[in-house]
Design an enzyme around this catalytic site. Structure first.
Site, short mmCIF file in Angstrom:
data_model
loop_
_atom_site.label_atom_id
_atom_site.label_comp_id
_atom_site.label_asym_id
_atom_site.label_seq_id
_atom_site.Cartn_x
_atom_site.Cartn_y
_atom_site.Cartn_z
N ASP A 67 0.78 -1.07 0.09
CA ASP A 67 -0.12 -0.03 -0.04
C ASP A 67 0.86 1.21 0.00
O ASP A 67 1.90 1.28 0.80
CB ASP A 67 -0.75 -0.15 1.26
N TYR A 69 2.07 4.71 1.29
CA TYR A 69 2.28 5.45 2.74
C TYR A 69 0.81 6.23 2.64
O TYR A 69 0.56 6.76 1.85
CB TYR A 69 3.37 6.28 2.95
N PHE A 80 8.11 1.62 -0.74
CA PHE A 80 8.87 1.75 0.55
C PHE A 80 9.54 3.11 0.62
O PHE A 80 10.29 3.48 1.53
CB PHE A 80 9.70 0.63 0.66
N HIS A 189 8.28 -9.29 6.69
CA HIS A 189 8.34 -8.11 6.17
C HIS A 189 9.31 -7.39 6.94
O HIS A 189 9.44 -7.51 8.15
CB HIS A 189 7.03 -7.54 6.46
#
Length: 224
Positions: A67, A69, A80, A189
């Site tokens: 997703d 941020y 990221f 993760h």
């Protein structure tokens, strides 16, 4: 067909998607949200930033996020990554720690990963938009159908791509990838909740470059 603002190579590869009903639904949903005064991240011009920074021909590595941020100023269309001047979020801090551990790179002050994207690292989120302060709010509007197609096209039409799948969610996408001609690197993760369950010490950056070099492909310079 809609004129989607996306890099020309990708436009050719994905042209059939833009006229499908699900893609029209995505567009309608985003317009409706905007009309209702909702704030959507990333800004419209950056929704396809991952594709604009890494053309289809360039793709060597795919790092899959879930997703964008959802905080103000953080999302700029690369998984990221955050723009210059924005403090790196916790998952990115852990990615930098692993980079240091893996290849001895000094931890960057800056969380902008554009330099990776320009070398062929497709920083792809499974959903390309999100409502402000509302994580996964756009995860069911059709984006997954689009990004699954992206992963499948890369798998089908290219050879020797490294797919980096961090966390259970990303790892579910491995069914879209032909493992006989690509490398899949899986680990926990990098989020603070799970990084110590197998992300730290997984050495994805050195493993990626070893595979690329073995297949006659220029390695990634991970230095930012």
């Amino acid at each position: 067909m809609m004129d989607v603002k996306i890099e020309e190579g990708w436009k050719k590869i994905l042209k059939d998607e833009f006229s499908k009903p699900y893609f029209e639904q995505i567009t309608l949903f985003l317009k409706t949200e905007k009309a209702a005064g909702k704030t959507i991240y990333p800004p419209g011009a950056l929704i396809f930033n991952a594709f604009d920074k890494t053309s289809f021909d360039q793709v060597k590595v795919v790092i899959l996020g879930q997703d964008p941020y959802h905080g103000r100023g953080q999302a700029h269309g690369l998984s990221f990554s955050v723009p210059d001047g924005i403090h790196p979020p916790p998952s990115l801090v852990n990615i930098f720690k692993e980079l240091q551990n893996d290849i001895g790179m000094a931890i960057p002050k800056n969380g902008n990963l554009t330099r990776w994207a320009e070398q062929g690292v497709l920083l792809l989120n499974a959903s390309l938009t999100v409502r402000a302060a509302d994580p996964t709010s756009h995860s069911k509007i059709g984006w997954h159908e689009f990004t699954d197609t992206v992963i499948r096209k890369i798998s089908d039409e290219k050879d020797h791509v490294v797919f980096i799948l961090w966390g259970k969610y990303a790892q579910e996408k491995q069914v879209l990838i032909d493992q006989s001609k690509h490398l899949i690197l899986k680990a926990a993760h990098p989020s603070p909740y799970s990084a110590d369950k197998g992300f730290f010490g997984s050495k994805p950056f050195s493993k990626t470059n070893a595979y690329l070099v073995k297949n006659g492909i220029d390695p990634i310079d991970w230095q930012l």
